[in-house]
Design a protein around this motif. Structure first.
Motif, short mmCIF file in Angstrom:
data_model
loop_
_atom_site.label_atom_id
_atom_site.label_comp_id
_atom_site.label_asym_id
_atom_site.label_seq_id
_atom_site.Cartn_x
_atom_site.Cartn_y
_atom_site.Cartn_z
N ILE A 149 29.20 10.11 78.38
CA ILE A 149 27.94 10.34 77.67
C ILE A 149 27.67 9.29 76.59
O ILE A 149 26.60 8.68 76.59
N PRO B 187 27.04 20.43 85.37
CA PRO B 187 27.58 19.06 85.27
C PRO B 187 27.81 18.46 86.66
O PRO B 187 27.63 17.26 86.84
N ASN C 98 24.66 17.59 81.24
CA ASN C 98 25.62 17.99 80.22
C ASN C 98 24.94 18.56 79.00
O ASN C 98 25.50 19.42 78.31
N PHE D 72 28.18 17.33 72.03
CA PHE D 72 27.28 16.69 72.99
C PHE D 72 25.84 16.84 72.54
O PHE D 72 25.06 15.90 72.62
N VAL E 9 23.47 13.00 81.91
CA VAL E 9 23.39 13.36 80.49
C VAL E 9 22.54 14.62 80.32
O VAL E 9 22.93 15.54 79.59
N GLY F 224 32.18 13.85 81.13
CA GLY F 224 31.14 13.87 80.10
C GLY F 224 31.61 13.16 78.85
O GLY F 224 30.93 12.31 78.29
N PRO G 219 32.48 18.34 82.00
CA PRO G 219 32.05 17.98 80.65
C PRO G 219 33.13 17.27 79.84
O PRO G 219 32.90 16.19 79.32
#
Ligand code: HEA
Ligand code: HEA
Ligand code: CUA
Ligand code: CU
Lengths: 333, 102, 227, 542
Positions: D101, D264, D203, D179, D200, D97, D93
């Motif tokens: 993201i 993830p 996460n 997030f 996505v 991420g 993440p």
């Protein structure tokens, strides 16, 4: 260099077979499952290897397939659950007429008290073919009673009893491990379970002079002054403890609970938590005053009151008809 | 897109509403305090918690303005919070509540 | 997609409070509100752990909890409940003032809210001192006359932990209300931008709500039921 | 590759807009923060790995001879805590991420860039506390902090360890919060929920757990600290406290946390498998739903860690049953990855090799989870090496593989350079072999009954332990290799164009490395996720 190189643990109790059976079933099922998936991946990887002139075929998905491969595993999983639960249920319900052994764990040793009075440290002698119920508590931190050959394990907690039971099937010497991390010598908190033929076991029992545990309990009952309030002849200031074990107790907050070992234990150490209906919370707190071993003796004594009016019998809990608590319990429920 | 300076003109709640909510909260406080002085047996805990929940609802709906919120997502978030707390409590009690069943 | 280094277009037009990575003020405001609510559910879970502990032990040691609760000061507890409810009102009105652009009212209301907060803390301090003097702080200090002192101690452990963390939240609340009051006085917030005020308000109300539950659970179990 | 050209015209990108320490330590650019995380957790991975090597060395012989018993206990405690809280939870993440993201959804940054930086600093502070703990002797409670040992008996740095994790926990909460809001509120026009890449979604599901679970861990650790510092006795059985309550609260977080440590990874693998099969992921909708289902159901199973701990028989039944429910969405994932390859156009680039490794090892780890969830079997194997093997299969075999695979996959995007492919393949192979040699024997050890957290053990377990230790050494080599060639590639690697894999996804439509605000203009999405049907074919093998 290496004496032995085992790949399967020894099997020395009635539980072991059942656990192994489920384990082997799982190995087979999951093994097949895994192999199937691996083969599919390998085959796809080889067969659909990128090459000129061929393009990937776009596939959106398939609801039917998705539902199949969620539904079918779910059904299989439920099967595993039920099987596992059945074994566990058996593991957690000791047969009524088991022989009892009180266990006190502490950093870093195991102390056992047999009903016959024998005491042992880090070594536990048991006969083949008898159900043995371990009534365990800890003096300090959490430990765990683990005998791989029996496939049983139970955490041993401070402040209450936990129970494990087994019936040994094969004579020999087996590992006893502490399986819950308990500090410096956690890995040294090990011992042996010695499983003996019944005859040899009798011989071992008669080995040394020892007063039965309930007898010790009785003496404590007198010397600690319990008997001043708990009388057997007339109603004292406390309840009559004759047949107290396994009896349904009406508490002053209206709940009815069964007087199991943990209840007896709590009633002695911190009596005010569950006060028997009709009595005042006048009983002194014994927490911190008596040791775990003494407490075990007291509990064993009170339990022995279910068998003989004198309360001194305290011999092995050999099968003697139906347990006494039973009929009374029926009335309440 | 122009004229975004006024975008935050959210719902303005009349003063009266706030005062009314405040009075209700005060009354409920008095009620719960008073009721606790009477012995209602097992019910008293339920009464106390019901009143507390009523008060909490008033705070959430009016003071925190959830009643006027346009975003559905915020509601989902709040419900999720309560739901997860319920998971924690209910499943813990699944252990404690059944320990004596033996 | 072309990769010519284009200039981000909206920069020139907007509200100075609009951060560069948001496209519109609305998006920024929605993000901030949602963030606040998500934060509040983490707070629910944070206190939830203690409420669970409370529930379990109250279930196990009900009589001791009654005995412990009898040592609570009913009046201080009730007054503090009232104080917090009043502070919530002023907080709600403060947010309203910022929405309609009444700067002076906003500042005054925020200050009153802070004052209520301080009163709450003052009363809490009085109570804490009392409990400390009465040996009602768990640990070596602890002493209790009664049939089941041990479990009364558990009650007090939970009391101190729950009200302690609540008080800590109050303290943080008072500070951020202060900060917001300062910026309000400087004229940072108005009808077109009051999100920070609103978020602080949400936080404040949440802390109030925790107390709404603490009050009956800790102060009001003083009547035995059954035998 | 010796004469790798410098990029023709040095475009301005997030790496070269500003220079200097300050421009990094005060940055609010999610991509730079991702790199800050990368540095931090790599450091902790090697610390944790170092402890692992010492553990394995100690276990080479049955006798406790290399280190003292107390030291050993501290080793596995610090190993577990560092690896879980300072490496694996932030790994995908906070690094991948964070980096990806916003780009994947077409945003300029996360919703709260400053909070993002703040949560990195929280992890730094937590990390410093952890280092302080380690340097002043460490804690010896096990990563699980069970009382009453942790509260009343341990004589080590329990409070600072708890505090370190407390602080790291808030870092994790804030990342999750960021997030969630970002994914809800910052998507580019046309980027609907059904067009989000599964990475996505993964996460997002992870964030739900971080936000709802971590606070409970935080308060629980605070209560432990209160117990220790002021003798509150909330978990002290000597005073009527219930140590099992701690376990309930701890696992309420820590079971879901294992899904923080796998979801993830599942996201990464979905991207990779689909890219190197050149196919839309099979059953996109089910894949997305399964991720959410795992996150939610994951909260209902925690007491499967407590089957022999003394919980009620009935509670055990409930939790065992519920444990099997989480396994269903996991099954969906495995089957769908496999199905995605069907009739694909598959190439074996390094990230794909890691994805293969992930699927295989995760499946084995997951399937052994089924053994553990089966009550009767768990009684025998709980707290043995069977459990150790189970979770290393998932966490190391699964998640670490996914993480490293993901790093390879997105390395061109992150650094603008290619890693050396041959070395990449070699490292993947070494890791795979080393891993299995390390942890497969532990399954056998566990069923034989070797308890975990044992400093010395019975001689009949030695052969398997020797194998395991040998494996760990190979594994160590495997992990050091990528470190080396990644560093090397930053300077000497082939310059990557914007989409070296011919992959779908917005992140491949901006420059490598991307400019500070990710896109020159906000993209408008008009296509579905994994639109490989409409992407041009890439050359056969690099
Ligand atoms: C990333 C980490 C991770 C993940 C994803 C999991 C996933 C699972 N875990 Fe694991 N687990 C841990 C990390 C993890 N675990 C850790 C760290 C511990 C120990 C903590 C400690 O004590 O220190 C632990 C311990 C642990 C225990 C307690 C053991 C004990 O101490 O006694 C149990 C018991 O139920 C369990 C079960 C499961 C199950 C059922 C899953 C499921 O989610 C797995 C689901 C996946 C599959 C099932 C595979 C794919 C499915 C198919 C291919 C379907 C087809 C199959 C069939 C039809 C048979 N785990
Ligand atoms: C979350 C992630 C994670 C990861 C990645 C790992 C990685 C590894 N773990 Fe870990 N492990 C846990 C989580 C993890 N573990 C947890 C939670 C426990 C339970 C703790 C407890 O009981 O409380 C545990 C426990 C545990 C045990 C059981 C100890 C015991 O119960 O007595 C063992 C034993 O073999 C082990 C081994 C390994 C090995 C060999 C690796 C290898 O994969 C590591 C490989 C990495 C390297 C080898 C690094 C390479 C680095 C170098 C070569 C340089 C080193 C030098 C310097 C730093 C200067 N682990
Ligand atoms: Cu006793 Cu481990
Ligand atoms: Cu789990």
């Amino acid at each position: 260099m290496f004496q032995t190189f085992p790949l399967w643990p020894e099997r020395a109790s009635t539980t072991a077979g059942g656990v192994d059976a489920l384990f082997i079933f799982l190995l087979t099922l999951c093994g097949l499952m895994a192999i199937m998936i691996f083969i599919m991946i390998l085959v796809f990887a080889a067969k659909y290897r990128r090459s000129r002139g061929r393009e990937a075929e776009q596939i959106e998905g398939s609801n039917a397939l998705e539902l199949t491969w969620s539904g079918v595993p779910l059904v299989i999983f439920m099967g595993i659950f039920v099987w596992g639960a059945a074994i566990y249920f058996k593991e957690r319900t000791p047969p009524q007429d088991s022989a009892e052994i009180y266990t006190v764990a502490k950093q870093w040793m195991w102390k056992f008290q047999h009903m016959e009075g024998q005491r042992e440290i880090n070594e536990l002698h048991v006969p083949i073919g008898r159900d043995v119920k371990m009534i365990m508590t800890s003096q300090d931190v959490i430990h765990s009673f683990y005998v791989p050959a029996f496939r049983i394990k139970q955490d041993v907690l401070p402040g209450r009893y936990t129970v494990a039971w087994f019936r040994a099937t094969k004579a020999g010497r087996y590992h006893l491990f502490c399986a819950e991390y308990c500090g410096t010598s956690h890995s040294g908190m090990i011992g042996d379970v010695v499983v003996m033929q019944p005859a040899q076991y009798e011989q071992w029992l008669s080995g040394g002079p020892a007063a039965p545990l309930a007898q010790t309990g009785k003496q404590l009952f007198l010397s600690l002054g319990c008997s001043t309030c708990h009388r057997f002849d007339v109603q004292g200031r406390g309840p009559n403890l004759m047949n107290a074990y396994n009896r349904p107790v009406l508490l002053d907050d209206g709940r009815t609970i069964t007087a199991d070992e943990n209840y007896l234990r709590e009633s002695i150490l911190t009596p005010a938590v569950k006060v028997v209906s009709g009595f005042k919370p006048i009983m002194p707190i014994f927490q911190g005053i008596i040791s775990e071993e003494q407490l075990n003796a007291l509990v064993a004594y009170i339990k022995s009151l279910n068998q003989s009016p004198e309360g001194t019998a305290g011999t092995r809990n050999t099968p003697t008809g139906s347990p006494t608590g039973q009929p009374q319990m029926m009335q309440v429920q | 897109m122009v004229g975004e300076r006024g975008i935050m003109s959210a719902h303005v709640v009349p003063k009266k509403t706030y005062i009314a909510v405040w009075i209700t909260l005060m009354i409920l406080t008095v009620v719960t305090a008073a009721v606790s002085r009477i012995d209602l047996g097992k019910v008293s805990a339920i009464v106390a918690l019901t009143i507390a929940t009523g008060k909490a609802l008033l705070v959430v709906l009016f003071f925190m303005g959830v009643k006027y919120i346009g975003q559905k997502m915020t509601i989902v978030v709040i419900v999720a919070g309560i739901f997860w707390l319920a998971i924690l409590m209910v499943l813990s009690m699944a252990d404690y509540g059944t320990r004596l069943w033996s | 997609m072309s990769h010519s280094p284009a200039v981000v277009t909206h920069d020139q037009v907007h509200n100075p409070a609009l951060q560069h990575h948001f496209a519109t003020m609305e998006q920024q405001q929605e993000a901030s509100t949602m963030g606040m609510w998500v934060f509040l559910i983490t707070e629910i879970m944070f206190f939830g752990g203690m409420f669970t502990a409370y529930m379990v032990y109250r279930y196990m040691y009900y009589q001791a909890f009654v005995a412990g609760s009898e040592k609570m000061d009913f009046w201080w507890g009730t007054i503090n409940t009232v104080v917090l409810i009043c502070s919530s009102l002023t907080m709600a009105l403060a947010v309203r003032s910022s929405q309609i652009g009444q700067r002076k009212a906003l500042v005054v209301l925020l200050i009153i809210t802070m004052l209520f907060g301080c009163v709450f803390m003052g009363i809490k301090a009085i109570e804490y001192t009392g409990h400390w003097k009465e040996h009602q702080f768990p640990g070596t200090n602890f002493h209790f006359e009664g049939p089941d002192p041990q479990h009364v101690e558990i009650f007090f452990s939970l009391y101190w932990a729950m009200t302690g963390f609540h008080a800590l939240h109050m303290l943080i609340g008072i500070i951020i209300v202060g900060v917001i009051a300062f910026y309000s006085w400087r004229g940072k917030y108005g009808p077109d931008y009051y999100n920070p005020v609103e978020n602080v308000g949400l936080y404040w109300h949440f802390v109030d709500m925790v107390w709404i539950y603490l009050y009956p659970l800790l102060y009001l179990i003083s009547h035995k039921h059954g035998g | 590759m010796a004469t790798s050209p410098t990029p023709a015209a040095e475009r301005e990108n997030y790496l070269n807009t500003e220079y200097g320490i300050r421009s990094w330590l005060l940055t609010t650019d999610h991509k730079r923060i991702a790199l800050l995380y990368l540095l931090l957790i790599t450091f902790f991975f090697f610390i944790g790995g170092f402890f692992a090597l010492l553990i394995r060395l100690e276990l080479l012989t049955p006798a406790g001879d290399l280190v003292q018993a107390d030291t050993y206990n501290k080793l596995f405690t610090m190993h577990g805590q560092v690896m879980v809280f300072f490496f694996l939870i932030p790994a995908i993440p906070a690094v991948l991420g964070n980096f990806l993201i916003p780009i994947m959804i077409g945003a300029k940054d996360l919703a709260f860039p400053r909070i993002n930086l703040f949560s990195w600093y929280l992890l730094v502070i937590g990390g410093l506390l952890m280092m302080y703990t380690i340097l002043t002797g460490g804690a010896d409670t096990g990563w699980t902090f069970y009382p009453p040992f942790s509260t009343a008996f341990a004589k080590s740095q329990v409070v600072t360890a708890a505090l370190a994790i407390f602080v790291a926990g808030f870092s994790s909460i804030l990342t999750g919060l960021n997030f969630i809001v970002t994914i809800h509120r910052m998507r580019a026009p046309g980027m609907t929920w059904s067009r989000l890449p599964l990475f996505v979604w993964a996460n997002y599901a992870t964030s739900i757990i971080q936000v709802l679970g971590t606070p409970v861990l935080a308060i629980t650790l605070m209560l432990v600290a209160l117990d220790r510092l002021f003798a509150f006795g909330i978990f002290d059985p000597q005073r009527g406290g219930d140590p099992l309550l701690f376990q309930h609260l701890f696992w309420f977080y820590s079971h879901p946390a294992v899904y923080i440590m796998i979801l993830p990874g599942m996201g990464v693998v979905s991207e990779v498998v689909s890219c190197f099969s050149r196919k839309r992921i099979f059953g996109y909708k089910f894949m997305a739903l399964a991720l959410i289902a795992i996150a939610v159901l994951g909260f209902l199973v925690w007491a499967h860690h407590m089957f022999v701990a003394g919980i009620s028989l009935y509670a055990a039944l409930v939790f065992s049953l519920l444990s099997y429910l989480v396994a269903v969405p996991s099954a969906i994932k495995v089957f769908n990855w496999t199905a995605t390859m069907y009739k694909g156009s598959i190439s074996y680039a390094t990230p794909m090799l890691y994805a293969f490794g992930f699927i295989g090892l995760f499946t084995m780890g997951g399937l052994t989870g089924l053994f553990l969830a089966a009550l009767g079997v768990d009684v025998h194997v709980t707290d043995t090496y069977f459990v150790i093997a189970h979770f290393h299969y998932i966490m190391v075999g699964g998640m670490v593989m996914a993480y490293i695979g993901g790093l390879h996959f997105w390395w061109p995007k992150i650094s603008g350079r290619m890693y050396p492919e041959a070395w990449g393949k070699l490292a993947a192979l070494i890791i795979f072999v080393g891993f299995n040699l390390t942890f497969f024997p532990q399954f056998v050890l566990g069923y034989l009954g070797m308890p975990r957290r044992y400093w010395q053990y019975s001689p009949e377990f030695q052969v398997l332990n020797v194998l395991s230790t040998a494996g760990a050494t190979i594994l160590a080599v495997g992990y050091v290799l990528p470190m080396v060639y990644f560093l090397w590639s930053m300077r000497y690697g082939k310059v990557a164009d914007e989409n070296p894999w011919g992959a779908a996804g917005l992140e491949w439509m901006t420059a490598s490395p991307p400019p500070t605000f990710n896109f020159d203009e906000t993209p408008v999405v008009t296509w579905e996720a994994y639109d490989y049907a409409n992407l041009k074919e890439v050359p056969v093998e690099p």
